[in-house]
Design a protein around this motif. Structure first.
Motif, mmCIF file in Angstrom:
data_model
loop_
_atom_site.group_PDB
_atom_site.id
_atom_site.type_symbol
_atom_site.label_atom_id
_atom_site.label_comp_id
_atom_site.label_asym_id
_atom_site.label_seq_id
_atom_site.Cartn_x
_atom_site.Cartn_y
_atom_site.Cartn_z
ATOM 1 N N ASP A 80 0.884 -1.165 0.000
ATOM 2 C CA ASP A 80 0.000 0.000 0.000
ATOM 3 C C ASP A 80 0.921 1.213 0.000
ATOM 4 O OD1 ASP A 80 -1.466 2.205 1.261
ATOM 5 O OD2 ASP A 80 -3.007 0.738 1.830
ATOM 6 N N ALA A 122 -1.993 8.885 -2.874
ATOM 7 C CA ALA A 122 -2.395 10.211 -3.357
ATOM 8 C C ALA A 122 -3.839 10.497 -2.955
ATOM 9 C CB ALA A 122 -2.272 10.257 -4.868
ATOM 10 N N ASN A 123 -4.141 11.761 -2.777
ATOM 11 C CA ASN A 123 -5.503 12.152 -2.445
ATOM 12 C C ASN A 123 -6.183 12.757 -3.657
ATOM 13 O OD1 ASN A 123 -5.271 11.370 0.286
ATOM 14 N ND2 ASN A 123 -4.050 13.213 0.640
ATOM 15 N N GLU A 148 -9.827 4.402 -0.745
ATOM 16 C CA GLU A 148 -10.551 4.276 0.522
ATOM 17 C C GLU A 148 -12.006 3.884 0.272
ATOM 18 O OE1 GLU A 148 -10.081 8.205 2.051
ATOM 19 O OE2 GLU A 148 -8.002 7.893 2.673
ATOM 20 N N TYR A 173 -11.019 7.906 8.482
ATOM 21 C CA TYR A 173 -9.794 7.318 7.924
ATOM 22 C C TYR A 173 -9.594 5.922 8.515
ATOM 23 C CZ TYR A 173 -4.830 7.470 6.402
ATOM 24 O OH TYR A 173 -3.613 7.244 5.823
ATOM 25 N N TYR A 208 2.489 -1.294 4.505
ATOM 26 C CA TYR A 208 2.050 0.086 4.295
ATOM 27 C C TYR A 208 3.266 0.996 4.287
ATOM 28 C CZ TYR A 208 -2.545 -1.704 5.704
ATOM 29 O OH TYR A 208 -3.707 -2.416 5.790
ATOM 30 N N VAL A 233 4.027 4.580 4.480
ATOM 31 C CA VAL A 233 3.343 5.842 4.788
ATOM 32 C C VAL A 233 4.228 6.684 5.719
ATOM 33 C CG1 VAL A 233 1.169 6.844 5.639
ATOM 34 C CG2 VAL A 233 1.143 4.549 4.683
ATOM 35 N N GLN A 292 2.123 8.879 10.828
ATOM 36 C CA GLN A 292 0.847 8.151 10.911
ATOM 37 C C GLN A 292 0.995 6.839 11.676
ATOM 38 O OE1 GLN A 292 -1.544 7.852 7.349
ATOM 39 N NE2 GLN A 292 -0.914 9.868 6.611
ATOM 40 N N PHE A 301 -1.795 3.569 12.366
ATOM 41 C CA PHE A 301 -1.651 2.184 11.943
ATOM 42 C C PHE A 301 -1.576 1.217 13.123
ATOM 43 C CE2 PHE A 301 -0.832 4.275 7.942
ATOM 44 C CZ PHE A 301 -1.575 3.481 7.099
#
Ligand code: ARG
Length: 587
Positions: A119, A123-124, A270, A324, A346, A348, A352, A356
């Motif tokens: 993962d 991007a958003n 998501e 989220y 992940y 990231v 964060q 997680f």
């Protein structure tokens, strides 16, 4: 092919065993004094305690067995009982030829392939890609390639941020601007338009405007939240509009990622877990995992052994909207249903990590995941500017990825131009490739968890531990090979034993390839590959400076050297590919 270091270790381990000692003391490492020997075994020292015997005596016993072996050029006891080892040139030669002839440079893929989901990217939708997403893309892509090379079934998922508040902000901002659009009419029965009511450039303006407004204006914020909740409940017009936002945004993202040479197998997001949310909520409730706290549906994930407070995992907000956390839990559920993975990794931002930790604990505690699914969080540090603060534009704004790529490409372009010996043929294309290597290598050569300073001058330098330096080495080999081709020299495909110390060093460096791949895979550490190819490039360049390949009159020697540099090039290019970097033909 077995790793060379493993081969040697096995021999020394068995010598320990045959001499009556535990074989665990026979582990061999690369020598940290290459001026004295190639490999060393230090096991006699710790074993001395167990056997109450002088380490030198133990080493001597072992040596008697080692001396019988024809792979060693020399085995010697040094200091208090270190065993120093040199390998026969003929053995090194054999090893390199096998590497040369094999498909994978002699790397044995894992006989038990696993399914691994990576993962990364993250991007958003509706927001521009910025440098924060850059690290995830670069590191994730490299880890994905390494896992694939090792032989696993790897699925890379961009996991778009496409279900959060930013979508609600864009929807409500559009409603303010164009209330007449059918998406906002709840009684609309017809077909929604095919074409999006905005271009990518307009979208790039809509979100920041909406976000700024929502921050200062409570009504606007409430509207955005409401739109988000309604979207998640499946309101038709909003879903249709959301699809348009997704479409326009994803097309643009695909271009951006492809410019970076980053490729995803899945463009999920998501939102894809949403279809499981009801099932999950029922499951959690039926198994008494949930409670309500201030209107929120939560799972207590604290443990008695905790030394810090872990806040409860929030499943749903009071208005039923997903958070989220909800989307990440639902995505685990979805991934298990659809791919039954052995591991999810992940990649990231390390800030964060608490999120997680919560997601993983919740998934485990509620048995959504069994013990056989590994969940790994690889948190990366921040890319900082020279001021030590997160990298920004000169005006202090968020640096867009496109702009960043342009900055580094321009820096490389100027350097290429400065250098007269460099052909201006396809200089633009070359600057792009070299620029990308500067950016990616500058990132990947650091330990993932560490923050680092984005230093354009250093990253784009053609000297030192940089992407351009490695590419320069590859291009140098390609240029020799072009010359050889032009003179139509017919060479055999055998490598001879080394002719000098420097050449022997190059042999030894090349034999380490599969060991490095394993280390970088096990530690999920692309920087180990960087360290290796920097070392290999230095060794190669030393060899290059003392060797006249093209004018060599002994044709078997010349032939052998050509094969040696081809093998060096293959090792460098394969390693670069694992970092997501491509070398140009010339530079
Ligand atoms: N979209 C998120 C962000 O920009 C990153 C997503 C990371 N992956 C995940 N499964 N949560 O911060």
């Amino acid at each position: 092919m077995k790793m060379l270091i493993k081969k040697i270790s096995e021999i020394v381990e068995s010598a320990f065993e045959k001499s009556g000692y535990d074989k665990k003391y026979g582990v061999v490492t690369t020598s940290n004094r290459p001026d004295l020997c190639q490999f060393q075994c230090n096991g006699a020292l710790p074993s001395a305690k167990q056997y109450r015997r002088a380490p030198k005596q133990i080493a001597q016993d072992v040596l008697e067995w080692l001396e019988k072996h024809d792979i060693f050029e020399e085995v010697r006891i040094a200091g208090p009982g270190f065993i120093n080892i040199n390998i026969k040139d003929n053995f090194l030669k054999k090893y390199l030829n096998e590497m040369y002839d094999s498909d994978n440079l002699g790397y044995d893929t894992d006989p038990h392939p696993q399914t691994i989901i990576i993962d990364y990217g993250g991007a958003n939708v509706a927001k521009p890609l910025h440098v924060g997403h850059l690290r995830s893309a670069i590191i994730g892509e490299s880890i994905k390639r390494i896992c694939k090379f090792v032989g696993h079934n790897v699925i890379g998922d961009v996991h778009l941020g496409d279900w959060g508040l930013q979508i609600g902000m864009v929807i409500s901002e559009l409603k303010r601007r164009k209330p007449e659009l059918p998406y906002f009419d709840e009684d609309f029965q017809g077909e929604y338009p095919n074409k999006a009511p905005f271009t990518i450039d307009e979208l790039a303006e809509i979100y920041p405007t909406a976000s700024k407004l929502a921050k200062s204006n409570k009504i606007a914020m409430d509207e955005a939240k409401l739109a988000t909740a309604e979207l998640q409940k499946g309101r038709n017009g909003y879903i249709a509009l959301w699809r348009q936002i997704l479409n326009v945004s994803v097309n643009d993202l695909k271009k951006n990622y492809s410019n970076l040479n980053v490729e995803f197998d899945l463009w999920n997001g998501e939102s894809d877990g949403q279809k499981y949310v009801d099932t999950i909520v029922n499951y959690l409730k039926e198994n008494n995992h949930t409670s309500t706290s201030e209107g929120l549906l939560v799972v207590d994930i604290s443990k008695e052994t905790d030394t810090y407070t872990i806040p409860p995992f929030i499943v749903l907000k009071s208005n039923g909207a997903a958070l989220y956390s909800t989307t990440d839990l639902a995505t685990i559920w979805e991934r298990i249903e659809e791919y039954n993975p052995d591991q999810i990794i992940y990649v990231v931002d390390k800030r964060q990590s608490l999120h997680f930790e919560q997601v993983f604990r919740c998934a485990r505690k509620t048995s959504i995941t069994g013990e056989d699914l590994k969940l790994d969080f690889i948190g990366f540090g921040t890319m900082n500017g020279k001021d030590g603060k997160p990298f920004k534009t000169r005006e202090g704004g968020v640096m867009r990825l496109q702009d960043l790529i342009k900055i580094i490409k321009d820096a490389v372009y100027d350097k290429l131009k400065e250098n007269d010996s460099i052909s201006t043929y396809k200089i633009d294309e070359i600057a792009r490739k070299v620029g990308l290597s500067a950016l990616k290598y500058g990132d990947l050569s650091n330990q993932i968890t560490k923050d680092y300073v984005f230093d354009i001058d250093r990253f784009s330098s053609f000297e030192g531990n940089t992407g351009p330096y490695i590419l320069y080495t590859v291009v140098r080999i390609k240029s020799i090979l072009r010359k050889i081709n032009n003179e139509n020299f017919q060479y055999s495909n055998k490598i001879e034993a080394p002719h000098s110390d420097i050449e022997r060093n190059l042999f030894l460096k090349l034999t380490k390839f599969n060991e490095v791949i394993n280390q970088s895979f096990e530690n999920k550490a692309p920087n180990k590959i960087c360290d290796y190819i920097y070392d290999l490039s230095n060794t190669f360049n030393r060899f290059y400076h003392e060797t006249k390949i093209i004018t060599e009159e002994n044709l078997t020697k010349k032939s052998s050297w050509i094969n040696l540099i081809i093998l060096t090039m293959k090792v460098l290019e394969t390693s670069l590919d694992l970092l997501g970097i491509k070398a140009p033909e010339r530079m």
